[in-house]
Enzyme design. Structure first.
Site, PDB file in Angstrom:
ATOM      1  N   LYS A  24      30.155  16.033  -8.360  1.00 52.56           N
ATOM      2  CA  LYS A  24      31.546  16.382  -8.050  1.00 52.56           C
ATOM      3  C   LYS A  24      31.803  16.324  -6.553  1.00 52.56           C
ATOM      4  O   LYS A  24      32.845  15.830  -6.105  1.00 52.56           O
ATOM      5  CB  LYS A  24      31.860  17.792  -8.563  1.00 52.56           C
ATOM      6  CG  LYS A  24      32.006  17.905 -10.060  1.00 52.56           C
ATOM      7  CD  LYS A  24      32.430  19.315 -10.450  1.00 52.56           C
ATOM      8  CE  LYS A  24      32.579  19.453 -11.952  1.00 52.56           C
ATOM      9  NZ  LYS A  24      33.025  20.814 -12.336  1.00 52.56           N
ATOM     10  N   ASP A  82      37.786  22.756 -12.638  1.00 51.97           N
ATOM     11  CA  ASP A  82      37.001  22.975 -13.841  1.00 51.97           C
ATOM     12  C   ASP A  82      37.238  21.758 -14.713  1.00 51.97           C
ATOM     13  O   ASP A  82      38.399  21.394 -14.988  1.00 51.97           O
ATOM     14  CB  ASP A  82      37.400  24.263 -14.563  1.00 51.97           C
ATOM     15  CG  ASP A  82      36.296  24.719 -15.511  1.00 51.97           C
ATOM     16  OD1 ASP A  82      35.131  24.757 -15.063  1.00 51.97           O
ATOM     17  OD2 ASP A  82      36.579  25.009 -16.678  1.00 51.97           O
ATOM     18  N   SER A  83      36.168  21.115 -15.062  1.00 49.14           N
ATOM     19  CA  SER A  83      36.260  19.851 -15.779  1.00 49.14           C
ATOM     20  C   SER A  83      35.372  19.870 -17.004  1.00 49.14           C
ATOM     21  O   SER A  83      34.404  20.638 -17.067  1.00 49.14           O
ATOM     22  CB  SER A  83      35.831  18.689 -14.869  1.00 49.14           C
ATOM     23  OG  SER A  83      36.601  18.646 -13.703  1.00 49.14           O
ATOM     24  N   HIS A 199      39.887  11.350 -14.615  1.00 50.95           N
ATOM     25  CA  HIS A 199      40.596  12.617 -14.711  1.00 50.95           C
ATOM     26  C   HIS A 199      40.629  13.339 -13.366  1.00 50.95           C
ATOM     27  O   HIS A 199      41.652  13.898 -12.978  1.00 50.95           O
ATOM     28  CB  HIS A 199      39.945  13.502 -15.775  1.00 50.95           C
ATOM     29  CG  HIS A 199      38.461  13.698 -15.624  1.00 50.95           C
ATOM     30  ND1 HIS A 199      37.577  12.666 -15.372  1.00 50.95           N
ATOM     31  CD2 HIS A 199      37.693  14.825 -15.666  1.00 50.95           C
ATOM     32  CE1 HIS A 199      36.353  13.131 -15.284  1.00 50.95           C
ATOM     33  NE2 HIS A 199      36.390  14.443 -15.445  1.00 50.95           N
ATOM     34  N   ARG A 200      39.503  13.299 -12.637  1.00 50.78           N
ATOM     35  CA  ARG A 200      39.448  13.984 -11.340  1.00 50.78           C
ATOM     36  C   ARG A 200      40.309  13.266 -10.307  1.00 50.78           C
ATOM     37  O   ARG A 200      40.988  13.896  -9.495  1.00 50.78           O
ATOM     38  CB  ARG A 200      37.995  14.085 -10.880  1.00 50.78           C
ATOM     39  CG  ARG A 200      37.803  15.068  -9.735  1.00 50.78           C
ATOM     40  CD  ARG A 200      36.335  15.444  -9.552  1.00 50.78           C
ATOM     41  NE  ARG A 200      35.874  16.241 -10.690  1.00 50.78           N
ATOM     42  CZ  ARG A 200      34.990  15.821 -11.585  1.00 50.78           C
ATOM     43  NH1 ARG A 200      34.462  14.614 -11.486  1.00 50.78           N
ATOM     44  NH2 ARG A 200      34.633  16.600 -12.588  1.00 50.78           N
TER      45      ARG A 200
END
Length: 214
Positions: A24, A82-83, A199-200
């Site tokens: 991340k 939060d993924s 998505h991020r």
């Protein structure tokens, strides 16, 4: 001609990133750099901040818990995400438990193996029907630990779940996340291509549009 020395206002703002996840961190650093964000983002580990206890029931709750925790300890504005991977056929699992789906936090190979095993009966019952998967990222920024109006952005990335991993890039469930339109797995994408559609990447671009309100 002599130029005045920079003042404190010339220095970039500093935020703490509420994560010690190396995958991340690398993605965030690339995304911040590409956005030319004049913020010095410091991973919480460099400030001696341990991970927060994620006892929320949703991605939003857990992102807020992490952001407030890092901000309270550091005294800095904080950004947290939060993924996870949601599989509708499993009622949304692994969901907020994605990183510890197999019981050991951050063990990608065990998490992937458990997902394959759990989906096997569903796949066998209807082998011609693809199993949908949804990567979710909720990104939160707080100006201070008790910020009553945090900035919140959500990114979704739709694909299908493979029955065996493909590719050795990325992290998490990337090797099992198939993108039919590109005929590739998320683990086969370059970092640049992944940031464009993940998505991020979507969540951070939405967050950036809110930053002028700071």
């Amino acid at each position: 001609m002599n130029h005045p020395a920079p003042t404190s206002t010339d220095q970039p703002a500093q935020w703490v990133l509420a994560s010690n996840n190396k995958g991340k961190l690398a993605e965030f650093q690339r995304l911040f750099a590409s956005a030319h964000l004049s913020v010095d983002v410091v991973p919480q580990g460099e400030l001696g901040i341990d991970d927060a206890i994620e006892d929320g029931k949703s991605f939003i709750e857990n992102a807020l818990i992490k952001a407030r925790h890092a901000s309270r300890i550091s005294g800095l504005p904080a950004i947290a995400d939060d993924s996870g991977l949601c599989v509708p056929a499993l009622g949304g699992a692994p969901g907020i438990h994605s990183a510890r789906y197999a019981g050991e936090h951050g063990n990608d190979s065990k998490n992937n193996a458990k997902l394959i095993e759990t989906l096997a009966p569903i796949r066998q019952a209807d082998p011609e029907h693809p199993i949908e998967g949804l990567f979710v990222c909720v990104l939160v920024m707080v100006r201070h630990a008790d910020d009553p109006l945090p900035l919140i952005a959500q990114g979704l990335w739709r694909g299908e779940i493979l029955d065996a991993p493909i590719g050795d890039g990325g992290f998490g469930y990337d090797p099992l996340f198939w993108l039919p339109s590109l005929q590739t797995s998320a683990a086969q994408l370059s970092a640049v291509d992944k940031n464009d559609i993940s998505h991020r990447g979507k969540a951070i671009r939405k967050l950036l549009t809110q930053l002028p309100s700071l």
